[in-house]
Scaffold this active site. Sequence first.
Site, PDB file in Angstrom:
ATOM      1  N   GLU A  33       7.257  -7.351   4.461  1.00  0.00           N
ATOM      2  CA  GLU A  33       6.459  -8.487   4.019  1.00  0.00           C
ATOM      3  C   GLU A  33       5.890  -8.115   2.667  1.00  0.00           C
ATOM      4  O   GLU A  33       5.182  -7.114   2.545  1.00  0.00           O
ATOM      5  CB  GLU A  33       5.360  -8.797   5.027  1.00  0.00           C
ATOM      6  CG  GLU A  33       4.622 -10.085   4.737  1.00  0.00           C
ATOM      7  CD  GLU A  33       3.153  -9.860   4.492  1.00  0.00           C
ATOM      8  OE1 GLU A  33       2.725 -10.057   3.332  1.00  0.00           O
ATOM      9  OE2 GLU A  33       2.451  -9.482   5.424  1.00  0.00           O
ATOM     10  N   CYS A  72      -2.487 -11.389   1.337  1.00  0.00           N
ATOM     11  CA  CYS A  72      -1.115 -11.804   1.034  1.00  0.00           C
ATOM     12  C   CYS A  72      -0.973 -13.319   1.036  1.00  0.00           C
ATOM     13  O   CYS A  72       0.029 -13.849   0.545  1.00  0.00           O
ATOM     14  CB  CYS A  72      -0.142 -11.171   2.019  1.00  0.00           C
ATOM     15  SG  CYS A  72      -0.566 -11.448   3.748  1.00  0.00           S
TER      16      CYS A  72
END
Length: 547
Positions: free
Chosen positions: A281, A318
Amino acid sequence: MPLHGKNIIGGSLLGAGAETFRAVDPATRRPLEPDFHHATQAELDQAVELADRAFQSRKNGTGLISRNRPEDASQKLDLSRFSVLLERIADEIEALGDELIERCGQETALPPGRLTAERARTTGQLRLFARVVAEGSWVDARIDRALPDRKPVPKPDLRRMLVPVGPVLVFPASNFPLAFSVAGGDTASAFAAGCPVIVKARPQHAGTCELVGMAIQKAVAAIGLPEGWFSMVHGPGRTTGVELVRHPAIQAVGFTGSVSGGRALFDAAAARPHPIPVYAEMGSINPVFLLPGALAERADEIAAGLHQSMTLGVGQFCTQPGLVIALRGEDLDRLLAALGRMVQETAPATMLMGAIAEGYQQGVQELEATPGIELLARSGQAPDPQKTQAAAALYATDAETFLARDALGREVFGPSTLVVRCRTEAQMLDVARKLEGQLTATIHAAEGELEEHDRLVSILQTKAGRLLFGGFPTGVEVCPAMNHGGPYPATTDVHFTSVGTAAILRFARPVCYQNFPESQLPPELRNENVRGIWRLVDGVLTKEGVC
């Protein structure tokens, strides 16, 4: 308990390496005791070999060979151990008490309230996966019974389920030192799938990693799993990580971090004689589209929400909204004026570590040096040069500039946002098409307005793993329906999530058994549904046994 600074290799603590380092307090830049030992090559090999040996001690299915009655074939699979392990890890982390919060605060400059909440999220997701394992249906058992009299060719007996892939290598994140770290979602889902785990500790959080790693080691020993079921090693940057990725016994990798770091591991894994998946990720700017009706109705409200989301945790999420797209006009001007005032009133704050602060500063400097980029607002107070601080910033550009410069679509990790002013709705669609893969995409619209912009929704479905209507993308709920993933470069595999119960699927693979004797099938695939799980039998979902 005093920190020892050694590597956790199965049930042992080893520190034969001469090279050491210390974690650093980002608020003061002072090194923190103790010295932590880089793992030697022999220690890395030992960790992986122990994990491989532990995994090979398994029988078929998803469980471990029972130590209590190995002579009894019906008891060879102790499927409850993984659920018990996850529950025990959660208990051991909670038992660390204030010591964990204090050390983590020293290494990250995050406030106690944030860390206490993150610890609860960490233990909560461990227990969530424990419930998934205890219930058991995640293995997706499918049974198609034989039809020996079928013409012209008899149909064989076919039974399929998911089984663990083997030892998993986990890389903790910098911005979630508990929930995406040693006992975070990657480790929890790998344990839930029945895989041993080796963690490459985060150097910046070395003490926090050690405390949680020792809690896991204690839990593994307490329930009688093989010692190789968990190890944690220290090492310099990507060198140690790449070395571990290349080890033939490692079967999958979980990573959260930068695009460059994730891509380095991905490339190393792909270059192996037998490539393995890297579930990384990485980067996302999480675009927020503001449709005209929403701006007309609630520009000030949206501005307040954007400010809170872009500066939350000094922008170190994020899912931080780094890009806003809207039509030019008075309503957008009103939003930008309100947002600009809030940004100016935002005091600089300490980032997680020096490298992140330096990367953010470089990113905003590059923005300001780009022709066509306008600085609308910045924190009124300058960052303290003696600390790893960052100042919030708001930028604007036009659609033509954004569409002409690929770099403007890349993440600047920190508390800044770029607003793209579009002349027409067609330009908004062009901007959406230009986007790289994202974790999230958000649309604000007035009632009924979304139906008029179905093309925008269709485009964003191809760009992001999670679409939001209203609200803001920061905040990722840990639950079965969550998807935290997206097309590259948000992740390296768009098919999977790193948050929520579906994350377990990354560390399992399907195996089909054809015409196997009943006694040699995993319990989940035998005629009697001993685990009481949902199974697809001859195309029908049922908990009934098979005649």
